[in-house]
Design an enzyme around this catalytic site. Structure first.
Site, PDB file in Angstrom:
ATOM      1  N   HIS A  29      51.616 -22.445  94.352  1.00  0.00           N
ATOM      2  CA  HIS A  29      52.583 -21.435  94.652  1.00  0.00           C
ATOM      3  C   HIS A  29      53.576 -21.782  95.718  1.00  0.00           C
ATOM      4  O   HIS A  29      52.926 -22.455  96.841  1.00  0.00           O
ATOM      5  CB  HIS A  29      51.818 -20.306  95.030  1.00  0.00           C
ATOM      6  CG  HIS A  29      52.693 -19.195  95.488  1.00  0.00           C
ATOM      7  ND1 HIS A  29      53.148 -18.830  96.572  1.00  0.00           N
ATOM      8  CD2 HIS A  29      52.896 -18.004  94.633  1.00  0.00           C
ATOM      9  CE1 HIS A  29      53.827 -17.619  96.718  1.00  0.00           C
ATOM     10  NE2 HIS A  29      53.862 -17.259  95.226  1.00  0.00           N
TER      11      HIS A  29
ATOM     12  N   LYS B 176      65.459  -9.215  77.477  1.00  0.00           N
ATOM     13  CA  LYS B 176      66.382 -10.016  78.428  1.00  0.00           C
ATOM     14  C   LYS B 176      65.387 -10.760  79.482  1.00  0.00           C
ATOM     15  O   LYS B 176      65.515 -11.778  79.653  1.00  0.00           O
ATOM     16  CB  LYS B 176      67.518  -9.319  78.899  1.00  0.00           C
ATOM     17  CG  LYS B 176      68.467  -8.829  77.954  1.00  0.00           C
ATOM     18  CD  LYS B 176      69.510  -8.037  78.745  1.00  0.00           C
ATOM     19  CE  LYS B 176      70.673  -7.680  77.461  1.00  0.00           C
ATOM     20  NZ  LYS B 176      71.829  -7.196  77.604  1.00  0.00           N
TER      21      LYS B 176
END
Lengths: 362, 362
Positions: free
Chosen positions: B120, B230
């Site tokens: 991360h 999308k």
């Protein structure tokens, strides 16, 4: 006498190429524009198909597009280029810019090509497919004339600036994203208005900036960006790369193709081409893509969902179907094409779909 | 004894740097991680701020992160590089990859840097700001562990893979987009659940794939991508560039930072750095950006809207405010930091915000 409305894709493409030759384009460019329009129809993106023929011709006739222009590389380095479209038809500009991008990416691993002084360039997918054929990843962006407000705004300021990304795969259908940055196409609101139906809240605002479910009020207002501030921000950076960075129009300086008859559109585009081999070997990449796609498609499905689809998969199937069964056009479009045929002494009826034609084009 | 919850940003950053030095990072890297966390807190992205200290430490202690690893460029060309993070803390990997990208972009106009074996990496905005300081446009993507289903799916498959884009301006605040590809952050659903409130339809699905307004059911299910198909498609191409292309994990092979204690995360990132001068002169570009931004901000406003904001503008203001007035932390986070301080023999109380500290850090 009105013609049937189903056409053979090869013959309709020939017809369109002949139309654009008559309109003053070089043979090669006329064929390219026709190819771009037919590809859109085959993929079921009808709004970007041969329906655009008449507006392109009208802009040529009115001097708003220069069908004889050459595309120039104005500035370049090993991996970048700034292309001047010189107000040629957008798809001719786009394909020439793409060629520069693919050549540079092959030689140097990556290419960024910005484009100014262009026009509406058709679908992004058209360019993606050409890049995929050459084993390249391609990102394509374009700005467009004003249809969406910024978040908090009332009236159109940004275009529905499209973002398109294409990625080759091995056996799987390639990944093709080609999206507008609006939540829904304005066309869907037009259909709702024609049917007298309401639209869902969130699709559009009225001319005073209030959310509306009234399709008529929405058409007088603006369509909204996808995901609110996220779509606004994405549309904006596409405008920055395509317009602000290239010297093309941006924001209100991208002129409307249908409404502005005083000035060229000055649309800008931006291409990013990536040679996969610069990261991992192409064959390994394709294996990983096939694995990725098959794992997504094998996911458990929600109620009433038959299949999980990859971006571009529906369009891929439509192409196969329409190549075999013809392209169906609205009668209004057929009528427009007939008028164009008459004007230029061409014969649209030769492109009508029938079994005989089908065999010819096999 | 519980401490006050407001901290001076400079002193809190020093504290965090000392913590990470104790945890085995080199001085320079410890300072970098602390800087990255504090920047997130200053920008109001609390979820990515010092709250992460404890999980980073825990992963180091459990051998899931290697705090002594060096970052390697495994493969490179003039404008591309593949970076191996060797399982170092994500922000250290990210900043090293960014340095490679900015150097190559300066020399060759553009750089694409893919990163594998990372963790991360904090906020995308952290990298954008560094690029903007050097007059560069930067796009940053990262994949993440599974939280969102594909469109039509039932369970998490994709991460909320963030997309970040930064663009310098002249006098205007720079453009900073840093978005997850989910419609809303999972944290908002946790808050609704804690308050016993319903969530709007469309935010999430339950574990069987049904749309739900029940926050509890949503937490057992999945958050949904922004804009449906999308957002799904955008999240997917970020995973392709960050993971499939780099050799990092992708889809289910990106391991969860909180849940997987057997393997490193193998997160992938992707950086695109652009030298503006390769297109138009930087001063002209900045003028055009200022014009663009001022034109957007001058647009008529919707009812009840005070101001039209540019992406990153709110965060920019928060930084100024919090530098002057301190960073407020939840008491739970203060308690965690106190425990860490005790363990390493450090003194968190020295970082508490007061007028005297404020003057020290001027």
């Amino acid at each position: 006498m009105s013609l049937p409305t189903r056409f053979d894709w090869v013959l309709l493409q020939e017809f369109c190429a002949n139309v654009f030759k008559k309109a003053g384009l070089k043979k090669q460019n006329a064929e390219l524009v026709a190819d771009s329009l037919i590809q859109a129809d085959l993929r079921g993106v009808d709004s970007h198909g041969v329906v655009r023929t008449s507006i392109y011709l009208k802009r040529i006739e009115e001097g708003m597009i220069n069908p004889a222009a050459d595309i120039e590389v104005e500035k370049e380095s090993d991996s970048t280029a700034l292309v001047n479209g010189n107000n040629q038809i957008g798809s001719v500009v786009g394909v020439n810019a793409l060629k520069v991008a693919l050549k540079k990416a092959k030689e140097n691993g990556v290419a960024l090509v910005g484009v100014k002084n262009s026009n509406h360039f058709g679908t992004g997918a058209y360019y993606l497919l050409k890049a995929i054929e050459q084993n390249m990843i391609l990102l394509v962006m374009s700005n467009a004339s004003q249809t969406m407000p910024p978040t908090g705004g009332v009236r159109p300021f940004l275009g529905t600036n499209p973002l398109a990304v294409g990625v080759p795969a091995g056996d799987a259908v390639p990944y093709i994203l080609d999206m507008a940055t609006s939540l829904v196409a304005r066309g869907k609101i037009i259909v709702a208005s024609q049917k007298g139906e309401e639209i869902p809240l969130g699709w559009a605002i009225d001319k005073d900036g209030n959310p509306t479910t009234n399709a008529e009020a929405a058409l007088e207002g603006s369509v909204l960006p996808v995901g609110g501030p996220k779509g606004y921000a994405i549309s904006m950076f596409i405008d920055i790369l395509s317009g602000v960075l290239t010297g093309a129009g941006f924001g209100k300086y991208v002129n409307n193709m249908y409404e502005n008859w005083e000035q060229p559109q000055n649309v800008g585009h931006f291409f990013i081409a990536i040679d996969i081999n610069k990261f991992i070997p192409i064959e390994l990449f394709k294996q990983r893509m096939d694995q990725y796609i098959s794992e997504i498609k094998a996911e458990p499905k929600a109620p009433n969902v038959d299949e999980i689809l990859i971006p571009g998969e529906i369009e891929h199937r439509r192409v196969i179907y329409k190549k075999a069964n013809g392209i169906e056009l609205p009668s209004k479009v057929v009528k427009e094409l007939q008028e164009i045929a008459q004007k230029y002494g061409l014969d649209l009826s030769q492109a009508i779909f029938n079994q005989k034609n089908k065999e010819v084009t096999k």
